[in-house]
Design a protein around this motif. Structure first.
Motif, short mmCIF file in Angstrom:
data_model
loop_
_atom_site.label_atom_id
_atom_site.label_comp_id
_atom_site.label_asym_id
_atom_site.label_seq_id
_atom_site.Cartn_x
_atom_site.Cartn_y
_atom_site.Cartn_z
N UNK A 121 5.36 -38.18 52.79
CA UNK A 121 4.59 -36.97 53.05
C UNK A 121 5.27 -35.83 52.30
N UNK A 122 4.56 -35.27 51.33
CA UNK A 122 5.12 -34.23 50.48
C UNK A 122 4.86 -32.85 51.07
N UNK A 123 5.64 -31.88 50.64
CA UNK A 123 5.58 -30.52 51.18
C UNK A 123 4.19 -29.91 51.16
N UNK A 124 3.40 -30.18 50.15
CA UNK A 124 2.07 -29.60 50.06
C UNK A 124 1.05 -30.24 50.98
N UNK A 125 1.46 -31.22 51.77
CA UNK A 125 0.55 -31.86 52.69
C UNK A 125 -0.11 -33.11 52.14
N UNK A 126 0.38 -33.61 51.02
CA UNK A 126 -0.16 -34.84 50.45
C UNK A 126 0.64 -36.04 50.95
N UNK A 127 -0.05 -37.00 51.53
CA UNK A 127 0.56 -38.23 51.99
C UNK A 127 0.28 -39.29 50.94
N UNK A 128 1.32 -39.77 50.30
CA UNK A 128 1.19 -40.78 49.26
C UNK A 128 1.47 -42.15 49.86
N UNK A 129 0.47 -43.00 49.85
CA UNK A 129 0.61 -44.35 50.37
C UNK A 129 1.28 -45.21 49.31
N UNK A 130 2.42 -45.77 49.64
CA UNK A 130 3.13 -46.66 48.72
C UNK A 130 2.80 -48.12 49.00
N UNK A 131 2.61 -48.45 50.27
CA UNK A 131 2.35 -49.83 50.66
C UNK A 131 1.39 -49.86 51.85
N UNK A 132 0.43 -50.75 51.77
CA UNK A 132 -0.51 -50.97 52.85
C UNK A 132 -0.83 -52.45 52.84
N UNK A 133 -0.58 -53.13 53.96
CA UNK A 133 -0.82 -54.57 54.00
C UNK A 133 -1.20 -54.99 55.41
N UNK A 134 -2.07 -55.98 55.47
CA UNK A 134 -2.46 -56.61 56.73
C UNK A 134 -2.25 -58.11 56.53
N UNK A 135 -1.74 -58.75 57.56
CA UNK A 135 -1.51 -60.19 57.50
C UNK A 135 -2.81 -60.88 57.07
N UNK A 136 -2.74 -61.85 56.15
CA UNK A 136 -3.97 -62.48 55.63
C UNK A 136 -4.90 -63.02 56.71
N UNK A 137 -4.37 -63.57 57.79
CA UNK A 137 -5.24 -64.12 58.84
C UNK A 137 -5.87 -63.05 59.72
N UNK A 138 -5.51 -61.79 59.51
CA UNK A 138 -6.06 -60.68 60.31
C UNK A 138 -6.94 -59.75 59.48
N UNK A 139 -7.11 -60.05 58.21
CA UNK A 139 -7.90 -59.18 57.34
C UNK A 139 -9.38 -59.24 57.70
#
Length: 140
Positions: free
Chosen positions: A61-79
Motif C-alpha cells: 500500500x503506497x502513500x498515495x493510496x494505491x494498493x499494488x497486488x503482487x500475488x493473488x492465488x486460490x488453491x486449484x481445487x477451490x477456484x
C-alpha cells in the motif's frame, strides 16, 4: 475472513499458494518468500476455511493510496467459487485504498476484468507473453 499470514511463510501450504502466483520455479518461490520477509511494507493475507488457507493476497500500500497486488492465488481445487473475488473485496474493506492495481498475463486477465478492473495491454514484456495492467478505482 482475511488473516495476516506473513509470519507463516515457512508453511508448505503457503509456499504452494505462492508458487501458483509466480513462475513455478523453486528458486523464484524462495526469492518471493525472502522478499516478504525482508520488506516490511509488503503484506500477505490469507483466507482460511475449515482450518486451511485456501487463498492468499500479497500487496504493498503506497502513500498515495494505491494498493499494488503482487500475488493473488486460490488453491486449484477451490477456484471458481468466488474466493479470489472475496480476497479482493475484503482487502478493499480492510485497507481502503484509493485504487488497486495488478499486472497479469492472459490466464488471469478475464478474472480481473469480471471483477470490475479496467484492463490495459502492456504488450509483450516477455517474448510471446502479453502482459496486462489491471486497475480498480475504489468508490468514494
Amino acid at each position: 475472513m482475511l488473516i495476516n499470514i506473513k509470519d507463516r511463510l515457512d508453511e508448505p501450504a503457503i509456499q504452494e499458494l505462492l508458487a501458483c502466483s509466480v513462475f513455478p520455479d523453486p528458486d523464484r518461490v524462495m526469492e518471493t518468500i525472502e522478499t516478504y520477509r525482508r520488506e516490511p511494507e509488503r503484506e500477505l493475507y490469507g483466507h482460511e476455511s475449515e482450518g486451511e488457507i485456501i487463498g492468499l493476497i500479497g500487496f504493498r500500500l503506497e502513500n498515495g493510496g494505491t494498493l499494488t497486488i503482487d500475488h493473488l492465488a486460490v488453491r486449484p481445487d477451490c477456484r471458481g467459487a468466488g474466493f479470489g473475488r472475496g480476497l479482493l473485496l475484503e482487502t478493499l474493506e480492510l485497507k481502503e485504498p484509493r485504487e488497486m492495481v495488478a499486472e497479469t498475463d492472459e490466464d488471469a486477465v478475464d478474472f480481473y476484468r469480471s471483477t470490475g478492473f479496467i484492463v490495459v495491454s502492456l504488450g509483450e514484456n516477455y517474448p510471446g507473453a502479453e502482459r496486462f495492467r489491471c486497475i480498480y478505482r475504489a468508490e468514494e
